[in-house]
Motif scaffolding. Structure first.
Motif, mmCIF file in Angstrom:
data_model
loop_
_atom_site.group_PDB
_atom_site.id
_atom_site.type_symbol
_atom_site.label_atom_id
_atom_site.label_comp_id
_atom_site.label_asym_id
_atom_site.label_seq_id
_atom_site.Cartn_x
_atom_site.Cartn_y
_atom_site.Cartn_z
ATOM 1 N N GLY A 40 8.981 -6.778 -3.565
ATOM 2 C CA GLY A 40 9.233 -7.920 -4.430
ATOM 3 C C GLY A 40 8.023 -8.400 -5.202
ATOM 4 N N GLN A 41 6.930 -7.659 -5.103
ATOM 5 C CA GLN A 41 5.711 -8.038 -5.822
ATOM 6 C C GLN A 41 5.203 -6.890 -6.676
ATOM 7 O OE1 GLN A 41 2.684 -9.662 -3.234
ATOM 8 N NE2 GLN A 41 4.181 -10.801 -2.005
ATOM 9 N N GLY A 42 4.304 -7.226 -7.589
ATOM 10 C CA GLY A 42 3.644 -6.194 -8.360
ATOM 11 C C GLY A 42 2.556 -5.519 -7.534
ATOM 12 N N PRO A 43 2.152 -4.334 -7.944
ATOM 13 C CA PRO A 43 1.081 -3.636 -7.209
ATOM 14 C C PRO A 43 -0.229 -4.420 -7.245
ATOM 15 C CG PRO A 43 2.248 -2.127 -8.690
ATOM 16 C CD PRO A 43 2.690 -3.512 -9.036
ATOM 17 N N LYS A 44 -0.978 -4.324 -6.172
ATOM 18 C CA LYS A 44 -2.298 -4.946 -6.082
ATOM 19 C C LYS A 44 -3.331 -3.847 -5.877
ATOM 20 C CE LYS A 44 -4.189 -6.832 -2.362
ATOM 21 N NZ LYS A 44 -4.453 -7.711 -1.207
ATOM 22 N N LEU A 45 -4.341 -3.835 -6.730
ATOM 23 C CA LEU A 45 -5.370 -2.804 -6.627
ATOM 24 C C LEU A 45 -6.174 -2.978 -5.343
ATOM 25 C CD1 LEU A 45 -6.905 -0.443 -8.023
ATOM 26 C CD2 LEU A 45 -8.457 -2.183 -8.937
ATOM 27 N N LEU A 46 -6.290 -1.906 -4.577
ATOM 28 C CA LEU A 46 -7.122 -1.913 -3.381
ATOM 29 C C LEU A 46 -8.499 -1.329 -3.675
ATOM 30 C CD1 LEU A 46 -4.575 -0.705 -0.665
ATOM 31 C CD2 LEU A 46 -5.425 -3.033 -1.033
ATOM 32 N N ILE A 47 -8.530 -0.183 -4.350
ATOM 33 C CA ILE A 47 -9.788 0.491 -4.602
ATOM 34 C C ILE A 47 -9.640 1.404 -5.806
ATOM 35 C CG2 ILE A 47 -9.299 2.391 -3.000
ATOM 36 C CD1 ILE A 47 -12.321 2.306 -2.235
ATOM 37 N N GLN A 48 -10.724 1.524 -6.570
ATOM 38 C CA GLN A 48 -10.780 2.405 -7.729
ATOM 39 C C GLN A 48 -11.986 3.321 -7.598
ATOM 40 O OE1 GLN A 48 -11.010 0.372 -11.523
ATOM 41 N NE2 GLN A 48 -11.465 2.240 -12.662
ATOM 42 N N PHE A 49 -11.741 4.618 -7.741
ATOM 43 C CA PHE A 49 -12.799 5.626 -7.722
ATOM 44 C C PHE A 49 -13.004 6.182 -9.126
ATOM 45 C CE2 PHE A 49 -13.459 6.347 -3.206
ATOM 46 C CZ PHE A 49 -12.260 6.020 -2.610
ATOM 47 N N GLN A 50 -14.233 6.462 -9.464
ATOM 48 C CA GLN A 50 -14.570 7.241 -10.642
ATOM 49 C C GLN A 50 -15.273 8.486 -10.103
ATOM 50 O OE1 GLN A 50 -13.745 6.527 -13.789
ATOM 51 N NE2 GLN A 50 -14.834 8.155 -14.836
ATOM 52 N N ASN A 51 -14.610 9.648 -10.247
ATOM 53 C CA ASN A 51 -15.044 10.859 -9.546
ATOM 54 C C ASN A 51 -15.106 10.539 -8.050
ATOM 55 O OD1 ASN A 51 -15.231 12.563 -11.917
ATOM 56 N ND2 ASN A 51 -16.962 11.265 -12.489
ATOM 57 N N ASN A 52 -16.223 10.708 -7.383
ATOM 58 C CA ASN A 52 -16.246 10.410 -5.956
ATOM 59 C C ASN A 52 -16.967 9.113 -5.637
ATOM 60 O OD1 ASN A 52 -18.729 11.343 -6.544
ATOM 61 N ND2 ASN A 52 -18.903 12.744 -4.822
ATOM 62 N N GLY A 53 -17.247 8.309 -6.673
ATOM 63 C CA GLY A 53 -17.912 7.031 -6.461
ATOM 64 C C GLY A 53 -16.935 5.874 -6.574
ATOM 65 N N VAL A 54 -17.198 4.814 -5.817
ATOM 66 C CA VAL A 54 -16.346 3.631 -5.832
ATOM 67 C C VAL A 54 -16.731 2.725 -6.994
ATOM 68 C CG1 VAL A 54 -15.653 1.559 -4.574
ATOM 69 C CG2 VAL A 54 -15.987 3.709 -3.337
ATOM 70 N N VAL A 55 -15.732 2.391 -7.845
ATOM 71 C CA VAL A 55 -15.962 1.487 -8.958
ATOM 72 C C VAL A 55 -15.692 0.047 -8.541
ATOM 73 C CG1 VAL A 55 -15.150 0.823 -11.264
ATOM 74 C CG2 VAL A 55 -15.394 3.251 -10.668
ATOM 75 N N ASP A 56 -14.603 -0.135 -7.772
ATOM 76 C CA ASP A 56 -14.214 -1.491 -7.360
ATOM 77 C C ASP A 56 -13.448 -1.404 -6.056
ATOM 78 O OD1 ASP A 56 -12.387 -4.264 -8.973
ATOM 79 O OD2 ASP A 56 -13.357 -4.091 -7.031
ATOM 80 N N ASP A 57 -13.923 -2.082 -5.047
ATOM 81 C CA ASP A 57 -13.185 -2.183 -3.778
ATOM 82 C C ASP A 57 -13.153 -3.627 -3.315
ATOM 83 O OD1 ASP A 57 -15.746 -0.971 -1.435
ATOM 84 O OD2 ASP A 57 -15.747 -2.555 -2.945
ATOM 85 N N SER A 58 -13.223 -4.551 -4.270
ATOM 86 C CA SER A 58 -13.326 -5.965 -3.934
ATOM 87 C C SER A 58 -12.095 -6.506 -3.206
ATOM 88 C CB SER A 58 -13.575 -6.788 -5.203
ATOM 89 O OG SER A 58 -12.539 -6.580 -6.143
ATOM 90 N N GLN A 59 -10.928 -5.884 -3.370
ATOM 91 C CA GLN A 59 -9.719 -6.370 -2.714
ATOM 92 C C GLN A 59 -9.310 -5.499 -1.530
ATOM 93 O OE1 GLN A 59 -6.841 -8.711 -5.150
ATOM 94 N NE2 GLN A 59 -7.411 -7.240 -6.738
ATOM 95 N N LEU A 60 -10.173 -4.631 -1.110
ATOM 96 C CA LEU A 60 -9.887 -3.781 0.053
ATOM 97 C C LEU A 60 -10.304 -4.521 1.316
ATOM 98 C CD1 LEU A 60 -8.975 -0.771 0.693
ATOM 99 C CD2 LEU A 60 -11.423 -0.320 0.958
ATOM 100 N N PRO A 61 -9.388 -4.746 2.250
ATOM 101 C CA PRO A 61 -9.756 -5.410 3.525
ATOM 102 C C PRO A 61 -10.589 -4.454 4.374
ATOM 103 C CG PRO A 61 -7.384 -5.526 3.096
ATOM 104 C CD PRO A 61 -7.941 -4.493 2.164
ATOM 105 N N LYS A 62 -11.871 -4.522 4.202
ATOM 106 C CA LYS A 62 -12.757 -3.483 4.736
ATOM 107 C C LYS A 62 -12.863 -3.497 6.265
ATOM 108 C CE LYS A 62 -15.504 -3.514 0.509
ATOM 109 N NZ LYS A 62 -14.772 -4.664 -0.076
ATOM 110 N N ASP A 63 -12.376 -4.562 6.889
ATOM 111 C CA ASP A 63 -12.416 -4.569 8.354
ATOM 112 C C ASP A 63 -11.387 -3.611 8.934
ATOM 113 O OD1 ASP A 63 -10.304 -7.442 9.127
ATOM 114 O OD2 ASP A 63 -10.364 -6.168 7.336
#
Lengths: 115, 112
Positions: A40-63
């Protein structure tokens, strides 16, 4: 052209167990995304990779969530330990991000049910 | 400020009618506004997208109308068909990083 492949399609686990999802992006696509889509919701970005590097993981529950993209191709997303609120569809997407072509193509997703 | 608000939550339209879905955003840095179509059990697929340098974009039966001053954009589906029944998501992003902020979705049902 083959699309984004994800596996498994469905997974049911008990809370506190661990689970892993796999994604194979479209060949040649440098950018890979993992999204969480709760019913019932839109997708939420968890993580974005550019090649093998992380561009954004600010919404990833890293615990409890981790993701990797070895050699800049396939990617895995892991949850350990899972909680009831992790029940969702996990979508992988990829894009070429060359010039003006930034469209993201989505896989069918993995539906996770945590009981 | 990162939110994209989408309405209505659900919509029923008769075959041949016009379906209209609306979205509003706050972040004036957004400069890319796509609409995605999602069928049950499938991932979202890009339907049509607009940049703010134009006020309207049409592709077949699908049209995006964009109002920069009001920070609103809408999807119009002309001559709606039962095959258009799906969930539609609007989204917004800064074009250079393509990090989409999604609306909550509209479940569209076209009645034969």
């Amino acid at each position: 052209e083959a699309g984004v492949a994800q596996s498994p399609r469905y997974k049911i686990i008990e809370k506190r167990q661990s689970v892993a999802f796999w994604c194979n992006p479209i060949s040649g696509h440098a950018t890979l995304y993992w999204y969480q889509q709760i019913l019932g919701q839109g997708p939420k970005l968890l993580i974005q990779f550019q090649n093998n590097g992380v561009v954004d993981d600010s919404q990833l529950p890293k615990d409890r969530f981790s993701a990797e993209r070895l050699k800049g191709v396939d990617s895995t997303l892991k949850i350990q330990p899972a909680k009831l609120e992790d029940s969702a569809v996990y979508l992988c997407a990829s894009s070429a991000q060359t010039g003006k072509n930034t469209e993201a193509f989505f896989g069918q997703g993995t539906r996770l049910t945590v009981v | 400020q990162q939110q994209v608000k989408q309405s209505p939550q659900s919509l029923i339209v008769q075959k041949g009618g016009i379906s209209i879905i609306n979205c509003a955003y706050e972040n004036t840095a957004f400069d890319y506004f796509p609409w995605y179509q999602q069928f049950p059990g499938k991932g979202p697929a890009l339907l049509i997208a607009i940049r703010p340098d134009v006020s309207e974009k049409k592709e077949g039966r699908f049209t995006i109308s964009f109002n920069k001053s009001a920070k609103q954009f809408s999807l119009h589906i002309m001559d709606s068909q039962p095959g258009d029944s799906a969930t539609y998501f609007c989204a917004a992003a800064i074009y250079s990083n393509y990090q989409l902020i999604w609306g909550a979705g509209t479940k569209l049902i076209i009645k034969p």
